[in-house]
Motif scaffolding. Structure first.
Motif, PDB file in Angstrom:
ATOM      1  N   GLU A 198      43.379  -4.016 -46.800  1.00 32.67           N
ATOM      2  CA  GLU A 198      43.303  -5.239 -47.604  1.00 32.67           C
ATOM      3  C   GLU A 198      42.971  -6.439 -46.718  1.00 32.67           C
ATOM      4  OE1 GLU A 198      46.622  -7.936 -49.724  1.00 32.67           O
ATOM      5  OE2 GLU A 198      46.513  -5.878 -50.492  1.00 32.67           O
ATOM      6  N   LYS A 199      43.605  -6.511 -45.563  1.00 31.32           N
ATOM      7  CA  LYS A 199      43.354  -7.609 -44.624  1.00 31.32           C
ATOM      8  C   LYS A 199      41.923  -7.565 -44.105  1.00 31.32           C
ATOM      9  CE  LYS A 199      47.337  -9.446 -44.996  1.00 31.32           C
ATOM     10  NZ  LYS A 199      47.449 -10.654 -45.807  1.00 31.32           N
ATOM     11  N   ILE A 200      41.415  -6.354 -43.843  1.00 30.36           N
ATOM     12  CA  ILE A 200      40.034  -6.207 -43.383  1.00 30.36           C
ATOM     13  C   ILE A 200      39.080  -6.709 -44.456  1.00 30.36           C
ATOM     14  CG2 ILE A 200      38.222  -4.506 -42.847  1.00 30.36           C
ATOM     15  CD1 ILE A 200      40.452  -2.854 -41.441  1.00 30.36           C
ATOM     16  N   GLU A 201      39.291  -6.295 -45.695  1.00 27.04           N
ATOM     17  CA  GLU A 201      38.430  -6.722 -46.799  1.00 27.04           C
ATOM     18  C   GLU A 201      38.460  -8.240 -46.976  1.00 27.04           C
ATOM     19  OE1 GLU A 201      36.266  -4.959 -48.548  1.00 27.04           O
ATOM     20  OE2 GLU A 201      36.812  -3.104 -47.521  1.00 27.04           O
ATOM     21  N   GLU A 202      39.645  -8.804 -46.877  1.00 24.28           N
ATOM     22  CA  GLU A 202      39.791 -10.258 -47.017  1.00 24.28           C
ATOM     23  C   GLU A 202      39.027 -10.984 -45.915  1.00 24.28           C
ATOM     24  OE1 GLU A 202      43.368 -13.611 -46.853  1.00 24.28           O
ATOM     25  OE2 GLU A 202      43.895 -11.509 -47.194  1.00 24.28           O
ATOM     26  N   ALA A 203      39.183 -10.520 -44.681  1.00 24.57           N
ATOM     27  CA  ALA A 203      38.506 -11.153 -43.547  1.00 24.57           C
ATOM     28  C   ALA A 203      36.992 -11.003 -43.660  1.00 24.57           C
ATOM     29  CB  ALA A 203      39.008 -10.564 -42.231  1.00 24.57           C
ATOM     30  N   VAL A 204      36.523  -9.808 -44.014  1.00 25.67           N
ATOM     31  CA  VAL A 204      35.086  -9.567 -44.158  1.00 25.67           C
ATOM     32  C   VAL A 204      34.504 -10.477 -45.230  1.00 25.67           C
ATOM     33  CG1 VAL A 204      33.362  -7.882 -44.949  1.00 25.67           C
ATOM     34  CG2 VAL A 204      35.107  -7.200 -43.298  1.00 25.67           C
ATOM     35  N   SER A 205      35.202 -10.604 -46.337  1.00 32.38           N
ATOM     36  CA  SER A 205      34.734 -11.439 -47.434  1.00 32.38           C
ATOM     37  C   SER A 205      34.529 -12.883 -46.973  1.00 32.38           C
ATOM     38  CB  SER A 205      35.734 -11.385 -48.580  1.00 32.38           C
ATOM     39  OG  SER A 205      35.373 -12.271 -49.599  1.00 32.38           O
ATOM     40  N   LYS A 206      35.496 -13.399 -46.257  1.00 33.45           N
ATOM     41  CA  LYS A 206      35.411 -14.794 -45.821  1.00 33.45           C
ATOM     42  C   LYS A 206      34.393 -14.984 -44.700  1.00 33.45           C
ATOM     43  CE  LYS A 206      40.093 -15.947 -47.254  1.00 33.45           C
ATOM     44  NZ  LYS A 206      41.436 -16.340 -46.837  1.00 33.45           N
ATOM     45  N   ILE A 207      34.376 -14.082 -43.732  1.00 29.03           N
ATOM     46  CA  ILE A 207      33.488 -14.227 -42.576  1.00 29.03           C
ATOM     47  C   ILE A 207      32.030 -14.020 -42.979  1.00 29.03           C
ATOM     48  CG2 ILE A 207      32.854 -13.225 -40.336  1.00 29.03           C
ATOM     49  CD1 ILE A 207      35.892 -12.694 -39.909  1.00 29.03           C
TER      50      ILE A 207
ATOM     51  N   LYS B 289      28.473 -18.823 -41.961  1.00 26.01           N
ATOM     52  CA  LYS B 289      27.724 -18.643 -40.713  1.00 26.01           C
ATOM     53  C   LYS B 289      28.530 -19.083 -39.488  1.00 26.01           C
ATOM     54  CE  LYS B 289      23.775 -17.875 -38.536  1.00 26.01           C
ATOM     55  NZ  LYS B 289      23.300 -16.536 -38.289  1.00 26.01           N
ATOM     56  N   SER B 290      29.249 -20.183 -39.592  1.00 33.00           N
ATOM     57  CA  SER B 290      30.025 -20.659 -38.440  1.00 33.00           C
ATOM     58  C   SER B 290      31.165 -19.698 -38.112  1.00 33.00           C
ATOM     59  CB  SER B 290      30.560 -22.076 -38.664  1.00 33.00           C
ATOM     60  OG  SER B 290      31.496 -22.104 -39.714  1.00 33.00           O
ATOM     61  N   LEU B 291      31.768 -19.095 -39.144  1.00 36.11           N
ATOM     62  CA  LEU B 291      32.805 -18.088 -38.898  1.00 36.11           C
ATOM     63  C   LEU B 291      32.211 -16.846 -38.239  1.00 36.11           C
ATOM     64  CD1 LEU B 291      35.109 -18.180 -42.062  1.00 36.11           C
ATOM     65  CD2 LEU B 291      35.687 -18.853 -39.735  1.00 36.11           C
ATOM     66  N   GLN B 292      30.992 -16.491 -38.614  1.00 38.26           N
ATOM     67  CA  GLN B 292      30.332 -15.345 -37.999  1.00 38.26           C
ATOM     68  C   GLN B 292      30.118 -15.596 -36.505  1.00 38.26           C
ATOM     69  OE1 GLN B 292      26.744 -14.475 -40.222  1.00 38.26           O
ATOM     70  NE2 GLN B 292      27.865 -14.487 -42.154  1.00 38.26           N
ATOM     71  N   GLU B 293      29.697 -16.802 -36.160  1.00 42.75           N
ATOM     72  CA  GLU B 293      29.492 -17.150 -34.757  1.00 42.75           C
ATOM     73  C   GLU B 293      30.821 -17.162 -34.009  1.00 42.75           C
ATOM     74  OE1 GLU B 293      27.363 -20.852 -34.877  1.00 42.75           O
ATOM     75  OE2 GLU B 293      25.566 -19.905 -35.701  1.00 42.75           O
ATOM     76  N   GLN B 294      31.842 -17.721 -34.634  1.00 39.34           N
ATOM     77  CA  GLN B 294      33.181 -17.736 -34.045  1.00 39.34           C
ATOM     78  C   GLN B 294      33.681 -16.314 -33.824  1.00 39.34           C
ATOM     79  OE1 GLN B 294      35.426 -20.271 -36.759  1.00 39.34           O
ATOM     80  NE2 GLN B 294      36.764 -20.800 -35.058  1.00 39.34           N
ATOM     81  N   PHE B 295      33.458 -15.451 -34.807  1.00 40.31           N
ATOM     82  CA  PHE B 295      33.913 -14.064 -34.737  1.00 40.31           C
ATOM     83  C   PHE B 295      33.276 -13.343 -33.553  1.00 40.31           C
ATOM     84  CE2 PHE B 295      33.613  -9.539 -35.908  1.00 40.31           C
ATOM     85  CZ  PHE B 295      34.959  -9.260 -36.065  1.00 40.31           C
TER      86      PHE B 295
ATOM     87  N   GLY C  16      42.848 -16.685 -37.802  1.00 37.87           N
ATOM     88  CA  GLY C  16      42.648 -17.970 -38.461  1.00 37.87           C
ATOM     89  C   GLY C  16      42.244 -17.819 -39.913  1.00 37.87           C
ATOM     90  N   VAL C  17      41.349 -16.886 -40.185  1.00 37.27           N
ATOM     91  CA  VAL C  17      40.870 -16.647 -41.546  1.00 37.27           C
ATOM     92  C   VAL C  17      42.000 -16.142 -42.438  1.00 37.27           C
ATOM     93  CG1 VAL C  17      39.422 -15.074 -42.898  1.00 37.27           C
ATOM     94  CG2 VAL C  17      38.453 -16.287 -40.974  1.00 37.27           C
ATOM     95  N   LEU C  18      42.828 -15.259 -41.876  1.00 41.67           N
ATOM     96  CA  LEU C  18      43.922 -14.686 -42.656  1.00 41.67           C
ATOM     97  C   LEU C  18      45.148 -15.587 -42.694  1.00 41.67           C
ATOM     98  CD1 LEU C  18      43.706 -10.961 -41.478  1.00 41.67           C
ATOM     99  CD2 LEU C  18      42.755 -11.979 -43.554  1.00 41.67           C
ATOM    100  N   GLY C  19      45.223 -16.527 -41.773  1.00 37.65           N
ATOM    101  CA  GLY C  19      46.359 -17.448 -41.743  1.00 37.65           C
ATOM    102  C   GLY C  19      47.645 -16.820 -41.240  1.00 37.65           C
ATOM    103  N   ILE C  20      47.520 -15.751 -40.454  1.00 35.52           N
ATOM    104  CA  ILE C  20      48.704 -15.088 -39.899  1.00 35.52           C
ATOM    105  C   ILE C  20      48.465 -14.697 -38.446  1.00 35.52           C
ATOM    106  CG2 ILE C  20      49.609 -14.172 -42.070  1.00 35.52           C
ATOM    107  CD1 ILE C  20      48.269 -11.539 -41.479  1.00 35.52           C
ATOM    108  N   ASP C  21      49.544 -14.578 -37.695  1.00 35.05           N
ATOM    109  CA  ASP C  21      49.485 -14.113 -36.315  1.00 35.05           C
ATOM    110  C   ASP C  21      49.753 -12.616 -36.333  1.00 35.05           C
ATOM    111  OD1 ASP C  21      49.362 -14.031 -33.566  1.00 35.05           O
ATOM    112  OD2 ASP C  21      51.443 -14.670 -33.289  1.00 35.05           O
TER     113      ASP C  21
END
Length: 72
Positions: A5-14, A18-24, A34-39
């Motif tokens: 679920e976390k992977i799907e959520e992160a993939v959806s947002k990233i 484009k800037s998140l893709q570069e950050q990733f 950062g995208v998921l809001g959890i450590d």
């Protein structure tokens, strides 16, 4: 915690940002957290990052394959 679920959520947002893709590409663990809001614990973050990379790469490859099919 449901890792898939976390992977799907992160993939959806990233994949939509484009800037998140570069950050990733520069710092995948920090970007995913950062995208998921959890450590995430180290062992979990490695799995999530690997899953996100696989999904993002797979999506790009399937898109390229679809374009190639259109040529033939």
């Amino acid at each position: 915690m449901d890792i898939k679920e976390k992977i799907e959520e992160a993939v959806s947002k990233i994949s939509k940002d484009k800037s998140l893709q570069e950050q990733f590409q520069k710092d995948p663990v920090k970007t995913v957290e950062g995208v998921l809001g959890i450590d995430l614990p180290d062992d979990v973050s490695e799995k999530v990052v690997a899953g996100v990379k696989a999904k993002l790469t797979g999506d790009k490859l399937s898109g390229a394959a679809s374009k190639l099919k259109g040529l033939f």
